[in-house]
Scaffold this motif. Structure first.
Motif, short mmCIF file in Angstrom:
data_model
loop_
_atom_site.label_atom_id
_atom_site.label_comp_id
_atom_site.label_asym_id
_atom_site.label_seq_id
_atom_site.Cartn_x
_atom_site.Cartn_y
_atom_site.Cartn_z
N TYR A 250 0.81 -1.23 0.00
CA TYR A 250 0.00 0.00 0.00
C TYR A 250 0.85 1.27 0.00
O TYR A 250 0.80 2.07 0.92
CB TYR A 250 -0.97 -0.01 1.19
N PHE B 75 -5.66 -0.54 -5.34
CA PHE B 75 -6.63 -1.24 -4.49
C PHE B 75 -8.02 -0.62 -4.66
O PHE B 75 -9.03 -1.33 -4.68
CB PHE B 75 -6.18 -1.24 -3.02
N TYR C 3 -14.67 -8.70 -7.10
CA TYR C 3 -14.30 -8.38 -5.71
C TYR C 3 -15.58 -8.03 -4.94
O TYR C 3 -15.94 -6.87 -4.75
CB TYR C 3 -13.26 -7.25 -5.65
N LEU D 242 -16.24 -8.37 -1.82
CA LEU D 242 -16.12 -8.05 -0.38
C LEU D 242 -16.66 -6.65 -0.05
O LEU D 242 -17.51 -6.51 0.84
CB LEU D 242 -14.67 -8.16 0.09
N GLY E 168 -13.77 -4.01 6.18
CA GLY E 168 -12.97 -4.38 5.02
C GLY E 168 -12.38 -5.77 5.06
O GLY E 168 -11.67 -6.16 4.14
N SER E 169 -12.59 -6.51 6.14
CA SER E 169 -11.94 -7.82 6.33
C SER E 169 -10.42 -7.70 6.31
O SER E 169 -9.72 -8.65 5.94
CB SER E 169 -12.40 -8.85 5.27
N ASN F 199 -6.14 -10.42 6.64
CA ASN F 199 -4.75 -10.38 6.19
C ASN F 199 -3.78 -10.73 7.31
O ASN F 199 -2.56 -10.69 7.12
CB ASN F 199 -4.41 -9.03 5.57
N TYR G 258 -9.44 -12.30 -6.21
CA TYR G 258 -8.01 -11.94 -6.13
C TYR G 258 -7.32 -12.10 -7.50
O TYR G 258 -6.11 -12.00 -7.60
CB TYR G 258 -7.33 -12.80 -5.06
N PHE H 52 -1.70 -4.85 -9.00
CA PHE H 52 -1.54 -4.42 -7.60
C PHE H 52 -0.37 -5.18 -6.94
O PHE H 52 0.48 -4.59 -6.28
CB PHE H 52 -2.86 -4.71 -6.88
N GLN I 269 0.71 -12.42 -0.14
CA GLN I 269 -0.43 -12.05 0.71
C GLN I 269 -1.24 -13.27 1.10
O GLN I 269 -1.34 -14.23 0.34
CB GLN I 269 -1.35 -11.09 -0.04
N SER J 154 -5.22 -14.03 2.65
CA SER J 154 -6.52 -13.50 3.08
C SER J 154 -7.28 -14.65 3.72
O SER J 154 -7.84 -15.50 3.00
CB SER J 154 -7.32 -12.98 1.89
C1 AVI Z 1 -7.33 -5.23 2.36
N1 AVI Z 1 -7.64 -6.64 2.24
C2 AVI Z 1 -8.78 -7.01 3.05
C3 AVI Z 1 -7.75 -7.13 0.85
C4 AVI Z 1 -8.15 -8.62 0.86
O1 AVI Z 1 -9.21 -8.93 0.33
O2 AVI Z 1 -7.42 -9.42 1.42
C5 AVI Z 1 -6.45 -6.92 0.08
C6 AVI Z 1 -6.45 -7.43 -1.34
N2 AVI Z 1 -5.42 -7.85 -1.96
C7 AVI Z 1 -5.71 -8.21 -3.18
N3 AVI Z 1 -6.95 -8.02 -3.38
C8 AVI Z 1 -7.44 -7.52 -2.21
#
Ligand code: AVI
Length: 316
Positions: free
Chosen positions: A36, A44, A53, A55, A158-159, A163, A203, A213, A277, A279
């Motif tokens: 970030y 993002f 996406y 979420l 944002g969940s 992470n 993702y 990203f 990463q 999640s």
């Molecule tokens: C910030 N976080 C909750 C996102 C996730 O869904 O884990 C970060 C993200 N990375 C790639 N896409 C989204």
């Protein structure tokens, strides 16, 4: 390239984490909060607009549908404390519904995000007292003395908790309980465990923003650390790890190659990955159990009709 001794005390956290993460004896990795930078934040914002996406829009739908109910636990004269507030967009949903808020305390590492949010909220909610805290919510912090004695509700949407590994999440929730104090509550957004057919594309969106990203981190290393990564020599892969219940995002080396960072050489085999990463995805019951271990008492929980996402109320 010679490996002259580096004085780690003189390096910033990004440099230290990249050198340590790429030098790990087994799996290479780089902590995901380094994704970030300014460009990463822009990318993002583009990810959350992608149809895959689910979420953000699902969480916003839950907050909008239940805002009155969610803020019902906040007595008049409360303080709303947001961890990692960014642009504070989702907060407006709660601010619209809450009755007589004493103050809003957004906590973020970005001074420009805090200033932007303050400016926008001042126009939208005249009279709202905003007390920004320029700080990293992952580190110990203290609320401003003027608000520390008022009823406090934390907000962590944002969940982002996903992470963090379950152990890290427990520590973080425990430190939020300390910051907010006894009698406080926390409203937290958590993505739910579901079919990988829904989770993985979030993702790995068709427009490619997820990949851009993640690859941006290599460009950041090139820019800030004088590294010589060829971002095109890596592809992005999102996979579901069903043992750990997490989406893992990796950058996969397309070929044998060597990258240089601050005078250090890092060799990659074809197919070798940098783990970028995690999640974690939770069930409602599993997440509630985790919060109990962190010292919270789970209270109410709201989900969307399809059971994609959850918003929890925890009491301290
Ligand atoms: C910030 N976080 C909750 C996102 C996730 O869904 O884990 C970060 C993200 N990375 C790639 N896409 C989204």
């Amino acid at each position: 390239m010679s490996a002259e001794p580096l004085d780690f005390n003189k390096l910033d956290a990004f440099a230290v984490d990249v050198l340590a993460g790429l030098g790990a004896p087994k799996q290479k990795s780089i902590p995901c909060h380094h994704l970030y930078d300014a460009r990463g934040n822009e990318l993002f914002e583009a990810i959350i607009e992608q149809p895959e996406y689910y979420l953000s829009r699902t969480e916003i739908g839950i907050l909008e549908a239940h805002a009155a109910d969610i803020v019902a636990g906040m007595p008049p004269g409360s303080v709303l404390v947001e961890f990692g507030s960014g642009s504070s967009w989702k907060t407006e949903i709660l601010l619209d519904a809450v009755v007589r808020l004493a103050a809003y305390v957004p906590i973020d590492v970005s001074a420009s995000a805090l200033a932007g949010a303050r400016h926008r909220l001042a126009a939208r909610f005249p009279g709202l007292r905003v007390e920004p805290l320029l700080s990293d919510f992952r580190h110990p912090l203290q609320l401003p003395a003027e608000v520390a004695t008022l009823p406090r509700t934390g907000f962590f949407p944002g969940s982002t908790i996903g992470n963090f590994s379950p152990d890290e999440a427990k520590k973080l929730l425990g430190s939020m309980a300390n910051v907010l104090g006894t009698g406080s509550r926390l409203i937290i957004g958590v993505d739910l465990l579901k079919s990988p057919k829904i989770m993985v594309p979030a993702y790995d969106d068709a427009a490619g923003f997820g990949a851009i990203f993640i690859r941006n981190l290599l460009m950041r290393a090139n820019r800030e650390l004088g590294a010589d990564f060829d971002p095109d020599a890596f592809y992005h892969e999102a996979r579901f790890n069903e043992v750990e219940n997490r989406i893992e995002v990796h950058l996969v080396s397309k070929r044998a190659q060597i990258a240089h960072v601050l005078g250090r050489s890092f060799a990659f085999q074809p197919g070798e990955t940098i783990h970028m990463q995690n999640s974690y995805k939770h069930t409602v019951k599993g997440f509630q159990a985790l919060t109990r271990e962190a010292g919270w008492t789970p209270h109410r929980v709201w989900t969307d009709n399809a059971g994609l996402f959850s918003v929890h109320e925890l009491i301290n």
